[in-house]
Structures are given as structure tokens and as C-alpha cells.
Design an enzyme around this catalytic site. Structure first.
Site, mmCIF file in Angstrom:
data_model
loop_
_atom_site.group_PDB
_atom_site.id
_atom_site.type_symbol
_atom_site.label_atom_id
_atom_site.label_comp_id
_atom_site.label_asym_id
_atom_site.label_seq_id
_atom_site.Cartn_x
_atom_site.Cartn_y
_atom_site.Cartn_z
ATOM 1 N N CYS A 114 0.820 -1.224 0.000
ATOM 2 C CA CYS A 114 0.000 0.000 0.000
ATOM 3 C C CYS A 114 0.849 1.268 0.000
ATOM 4 O O CYS A 114 0.390 2.325 -0.425
ATOM 5 C CB CYS A 114 -0.929 0.014 1.200
ATOM 6 S SG CYS A 114 -1.972 -1.420 1.234
ATOM 7 N N HIS A 262 -3.752 7.129 1.063
ATOM 8 C CA HIS A 262 -3.958 5.798 0.470
ATOM 9 C C HIS A 262 -5.370 5.355 0.840
ATOM 10 O O HIS A 262 -5.782 5.474 1.996
ATOM 11 C CB HIS A 262 -2.916 4.818 1.011
ATOM 12 C CG HIS A 262 -3.330 3.394 0.837
ATOM 13 N ND1 HIS A 262 -3.682 2.880 -0.389
ATOM 14 C CD2 HIS A 262 -3.497 2.381 1.732
ATOM 15 C CE1 HIS A 262 -4.026 1.606 -0.238
ATOM 16 N NE2 HIS A 262 -3.930 1.283 1.039
ATOM 17 N N ASN A 292 -10.009 -0.738 -2.235
ATOM 18 C CA ASN A 292 -8.601 -0.493 -1.932
ATOM 19 C C ASN A 292 -7.762 -1.098 -3.062
ATOM 20 O O ASN A 292 -7.744 -2.314 -3.229
ATOM 21 C CB ASN A 292 -8.276 -1.138 -0.581
ATOM 22 C CG ASN A 292 -6.823 -1.007 -0.175
ATOM 23 O OD1 ASN A 292 -5.939 -0.810 -1.006
ATOM 24 N ND2 ASN A 292 -6.556 -1.137 1.111
HETATM 25 N N1 ACO Z 1 -19.283 -9.437 5.590
HETATM 26 C C1 ACO Z 1 -19.962 -9.772 6.692
HETATM 27 N N2 ACO Z 1 -19.377 -10.096 7.846
HETATM 28 C C2 ACO Z 1 -18.032 -10.085 7.880
HETATM 29 C C3 ACO Z 1 -17.252 -9.745 6.762
HETATM 30 C C4 ACO Z 1 -17.933 -9.422 5.574
HETATM 31 N N3 ACO Z 1 -17.295 -9.072 4.455
HETATM 32 N N4 ACO Z 1 -15.958 -9.817 7.103
HETATM 33 C C5 ACO Z 1 -15.903 -10.190 8.389
HETATM 34 N N5 ACO Z 1 -17.153 -10.370 8.860
HETATM 35 C C6 ACO Z 1 -17.575 -10.747 10.204
HETATM 36 C C7 ACO Z 1 -16.508 -11.494 10.959
HETATM 37 O O1 ACO Z 1 -16.563 -12.866 10.642
HETATM 38 C C8 ACO Z 1 -16.882 -11.214 12.381
HETATM 39 O O2 ACO Z 1 -17.946 -12.055 12.753
HETATM 40 P P1 ACO Z 1 -18.010 -12.659 14.242
HETATM 41 O O3 ACO Z 1 -18.116 -11.487 15.154
HETATM 42 O O4 ACO Z 1 -19.239 -13.511 14.186
HETATM 43 O O5 ACO Z 1 -16.740 -13.426 14.417
HETATM 44 C C9 ACO Z 1 -17.442 -9.785 12.332
HETATM 45 O O6 ACO Z 1 -17.809 -9.558 10.954
HETATM 46 C C10 ACO Z 1 -16.450 -8.743 12.771
HETATM 47 O O7 ACO Z 1 -15.213 -9.006 12.106
HETATM 48 P P2 ACO Z 1 -13.963 -8.097 12.303
HETATM 49 O O8 ACO Z 1 -12.846 -8.602 11.459
HETATM 50 O O9 ACO Z 1 -13.709 -7.915 13.771
HETATM 51 O O10 ACO Z 1 -14.550 -6.754 11.709
HETATM 52 P P3 ACO Z 1 -13.983 -5.294 11.835
HETATM 53 O O11 ACO Z 1 -14.996 -4.460 12.452
HETATM 54 O O12 ACO Z 1 -12.611 -5.265 12.367
HETATM 55 O O13 ACO Z 1 -13.925 -4.869 10.311
HETATM 56 C C11 ACO Z 1 -12.274 -4.583 8.610
HETATM 57 C C12 ACO Z 1 -13.058 -5.565 9.441
HETATM 58 C C13 ACO Z 1 -13.231 -3.792 7.735
HETATM 59 C C14 ACO Z 1 -11.308 -5.340 7.734
HETATM 60 C C15 ACO Z 1 -11.530 -3.612 9.550
HETATM 61 O O14 ACO Z 1 -10.839 -4.308 10.550
HETATM 62 C C16 ACO Z 1 -10.594 -2.750 8.813
HETATM 63 O O15 ACO Z 1 -10.965 -1.964 7.976
HETATM 64 N N6 ACO Z 1 -9.300 -2.839 9.148
HETATM 65 C C17 ACO Z 1 -8.309 -2.072 8.470
HETATM 66 C C18 ACO Z 1 -7.937 -2.853 7.330
HETATM 67 C C19 ACO Z 1 -7.443 -2.000 6.256
HETATM 68 O O16 ACO Z 1 -7.708 -0.831 6.154
HETATM 69 N N7 ACO Z 1 -6.677 -2.648 5.445
HETATM 70 C C20 ACO Z 1 -6.160 -2.031 4.385
HETATM 71 C C21 ACO Z 1 -4.969 -1.216 4.810
HETATM 72 S S1 ACO Z 1 -3.589 -1.993 4.487
HETATM 73 C C22 ACO Z 1 -3.604 -2.174 2.878
HETATM 74 O O17 ACO Z 1 -4.150 -1.343 2.175
HETATM 75 C C23 ACO Z 1 -2.961 -3.381 2.335
#
Ligand code: ACO
Length: 335
Positions: A114, A262, A292
Site C-alpha cells: 500500500c 492511500h 482499496n
Molecule cells: N461481511 C460480513 N461479515 C463479515 C465480513 C464481511 N465481508 N468480514 C468479516 N465479517 C464478520 C466477521 O466474521 C466477524 O464475525 P463474528 O463477530 O461472528 O466473528 C465480524 O464480521 C467482525 O469481524 P472483524 O474482522 O472484527 O470486523 P472489523 O470491524 O474489524 O472490520 C475490517 C473488518 C473492515 C477489515 C476492519 O478491521 C478494517 O478496515 N481494518 C483495516 C484494514 C485496512 O484498512 N486494510 C487495508 C490497509 S492496508 C492495505 O491497504 C494493504
């Protein structure tokens, strides 16, 4: 010593629009979940066989070259940032040299995910600053869709990423107050595996291991992301590296005319915007439409902002990125 300035920008995204609704037919997810957590409404996916990371980069580069008003033979060097190269080796830089029919100029591949575009800009800037090159072609391009786990198992990662490419021409600038004023790069390899594709690689599992195991539960060749951990680190590092860049130039957050973060997650961008007290006019986001696109996200957003007339001569433009590695960086630009 010279400065470098961005003289041409271009981007290309595949035509195929994939909405959250489309993804919900393939995996257990929903438009509401994706929008609420990431801000993403749709992304682009290539039609397999029609585009590659290199071909998208080449299309973006052609536009950037034309807008820079230079002949392709005036390009002295290529820097290509991607985590999704066409081949394991050679990297896509040489394929661009071939496909654009450039002179036998050097081609460097940057592996900083990224942060790849900011790293690539920094490298190009040093070559121009030193006087070694006049015009450097910088590309960020990603083809994620072929490498994602499009089942419910992979939903935490696969809904976030999209395909696309952006390109910039960096050219020699003699006015020291114009162009790229400084770049700031960081890494923290302690967290390398928190956002990674670890196979195939010589460290853990090579292709022959994957084939020999033939394990349908094997996910080692799909991206793994510790989402919440990445999120927490991203907001801290984005803030730090923007402040570092501004301070190095005696500038303050109020001086920012356009911040291009980004496009990791709209919630991260909004957090940064709020923290710095920036208005909607001072930040450009397009993750809603493209997801992304990793190394491509900044050059796509920068090009769109410029095309929309939101970046004008004399503006202070800040690029900032955080991602896998962990790596992060910023570039402070007087347009
Ligand atoms: N649809 C529905 N439910 C989902 C999905 C989905 N696509 N993905 C995960 N879930 C579920 C999980 O299984 C979990 O269920 P559970 O509680 O029954 O176990 C629940 O949703 C919560 O999952 P988390 O992973 O804790 O969700 P979170 O609120 O952390 O959101 C996310 C996930 C969006 C990935 C968030 O953590 C995030 O944005 N993190 C930053 C990641 C990022 O920005 N990455 C890119 C930067 S780095 C780069 O660009 C390479």
C-alpha cells in the site's frame, strides 16, 4: 540539485463494476456490512484474460506521458510498484519497457504494497534531485481480484480490494520551492505477517509444497489481514508521517490544500481528516467506487482530483500511505 515535479498523471480501471450486492451472491456478506465498515460501494475487477497488472499500468502510463507533453523516448527510468506482478519474476517494470517500446532504460520494481506508490515516488525523486535523470515514469498497479478468496472464508479481506492502475511522470524542476519538497519513509517488519501473503515463497511454502499437500483448506496463498490491528496501527502511522512531512518543511496542517491518503478504508481517511481538522475540500477519497487498490490507490485518486480541478498550481498536496510490511510514508508536494 534539482527538485522533481509531477508533470503528467493518468489512471485506468477495468470496466467491470462489482457491487457489494454482487459479492453478497458469492459469499455471506451484505452491502450494509461493507459500507458501514469500509465505505466501499463497488470496486472494479478485470475480466480474466483481458487485463494484467502490467497492461493496466501501461494504459495509465500512456495517458500520463501524453499529459506530460513528452515523447516516450524522453523517459529515462521506470519505477513500478505492485504486490500483484504478472510473473513471480521478472517484475513488471521490464514489461512496461517492452510494451511501451521505450529505450533500454532502467526498470525498478518496488515491493512496498500500500505504500508502494509513495516509495516509488521517493525513489524517482532522488534520481531527479541528483541530476541523474530528467523524466521518470512511476506506476502503481494492482490486479487483486484473481488472488482473493471469494468465498465466505475470505470475506474479511476480499470485499476490500479492487483492481486498477495509476501513473505519474516526474520531471526535473529548477525552482527549489516547487515540486516534491520531501518524502518520508518508514517500516516496522515486526508486524510483517499481520497483513501478508506468505506463499508461494522460499520462506514457508513454495509452489511444490502447496501442490504436494493439495489441501483444500490451505489458505496460505491468500492474503491474511489482522484487520483491527492494521486499523489501529494505520491511524497512528498516517498521522505521524503526515506531521513529520509538514514539520520538515516548516508547514502546518492548516497549510494542506489537498490530502490524498492511500485508500485503505474510508473510516481510516475520515479519522485522519477529523484528527487534523480538515474540510471535505481538503481530502480526496474515491474508495467508495474503487475499493482499496493498494499501490494504485494514490495515483488513481491524485489523477481524479487533478482532473476535477481540485489541485491547482501552488497548492500544497500531501500524499500519505500505510500498509503491509508494515510500511508507511508521505510526500509533501508544492504543485
Ligand atoms: N461481511 C460480513 N461479515 C463479515 C465480513 C464481511 N465481508 N468480514 C468479516 N465479517 C464478520 C466477521 O466474521 C466477524 O464475525 P463474528 O463477530 O461472528 O466473528 C465480524 O464480521 C467482525 O469481524 P472483524 O474482522 O472484527 O470486523 P472489523 O470491524 O474489524 O472490520 C475490517 C473488518 C473492515 C477489515 C476492519 O478491521 C478494517 O478496515 N481494518 C483495516 C484494514 C485496512 O484498512 N486494510 C487495508 C490497509 S492496508 C492495505 O491497504 C494493504
Amino acid at each position: 540539485m534539482y527538485n522533481s515535479k509531477i508533470t503528467g498523471l493518468g489512471f485506468y480501471v477495468p470496466e467491470q463494476v462489482v457491487t457489494n450486492e454482487d459479492l453478497s451472491k458469492k459469499m455471506d456478506t451484505s452491502d450494509a456490512w461493507i459500507r458501514e465498515r469500509t465505505g466501499i460501494e463497488s470496486r472494479r475487477h478485470v475480466v480474466p484474460g483481458e487485463d494484467t497488472t502490467t497492461s493496466m499500468g501501461v494504459k495509465a502510463a500512456r495517458i500520463a506521458i501524453e499529459r506530460a507533453g513528452i515523447d516516450k523516448d524522453e523517459i529515462d527510468f521506470i519505477v513500478f510498484a505492485t504486490l500483484s506482478p504478472d510473473y513471480y519474476f521478472p517484475g513488471p517494470g521490464v514489461l512496461v519497457q517492452r510494451d511501451l517500446g521505450l529505450r533500454t532504460v532502467g526498470a525498478l520494481d518496488v515491493r512496498n504494497q500500500c505504500s508502494g506508490f509513495v516509495y516509488a515516488v521517493s525513489v524517482a525523486d532522488q534520481y531527479i534531485k541528483s541530476g541523474m535523470y530528467r523524466n521518470v515514469l512511476v506506476i502503481g498497479s494492482e490486479l487483486h481480484s484473481k488472488g482473493l478468496d471469494m468465498t465466505t472464508r475470505g470475506r474479511g479481506v476480499s470485499v476490500i480490494f479492487g483492481d486498477g492502475a495509476g501513473a505519474a511522470i516526474l520531471s526535473r524542476e529548477t525552482d527549489p520551492k516547487k515540486g516534491i519538497l520531501s518524502t518520508h519513509l518508514h517500516s516496522e517488519g515486526q508486524h510483517a505477517e499481520e497483513l501478508a501473503v506468505t506463499a508461494p515463497g522460499m520462506g514457508k511454502r513454495w509452489v511444490t509444497d502447496i501442490l504436494a499437500d493439495a489441501d483444500p483448506e490451505d489458505t496460505s496463498f491468500y492474503p491474511y489481514m489482522n484487520g483491527q490491528f492494521v486499523f489501529k496501527n494505520a491511524v497512528v502511522r498516517f498521522s505521524e508521517v503526515i506531521r513529520e512531512g509538514l514539520a520538515a518543511n516548516g508547514l502546518e496542517t492548516a497549510d494542506i490544500d489537498m490530502l490524498i491518503p492511500h485508500q485503505a478504508n474510508l473510516r481510516i481517511s475520515q479519522f485522519i481528516q477529523q484528527k487534523f481538522g480538515l474540510s471535505d475540500e481538503q481530502v480526496y477519497n474515491n474508495i467508495m467506487r474503487y475499493g482499496n487498490t493498494t499501490a494504485a490507490s494514490i495515483p488513481i485518486a491524485l489523477t481524479e482530483a487533478w482532473e476535477a480541478g481540485r489541485i491547482r498550481e501552488g497548492d500544497l498536496v500531501v500524499l500519505a500511505a500505510f500498509g503491509s510490511g508494515f510500511t508507511w510514508g508521505s510526500a509533501i508536494i508544492r504543485w
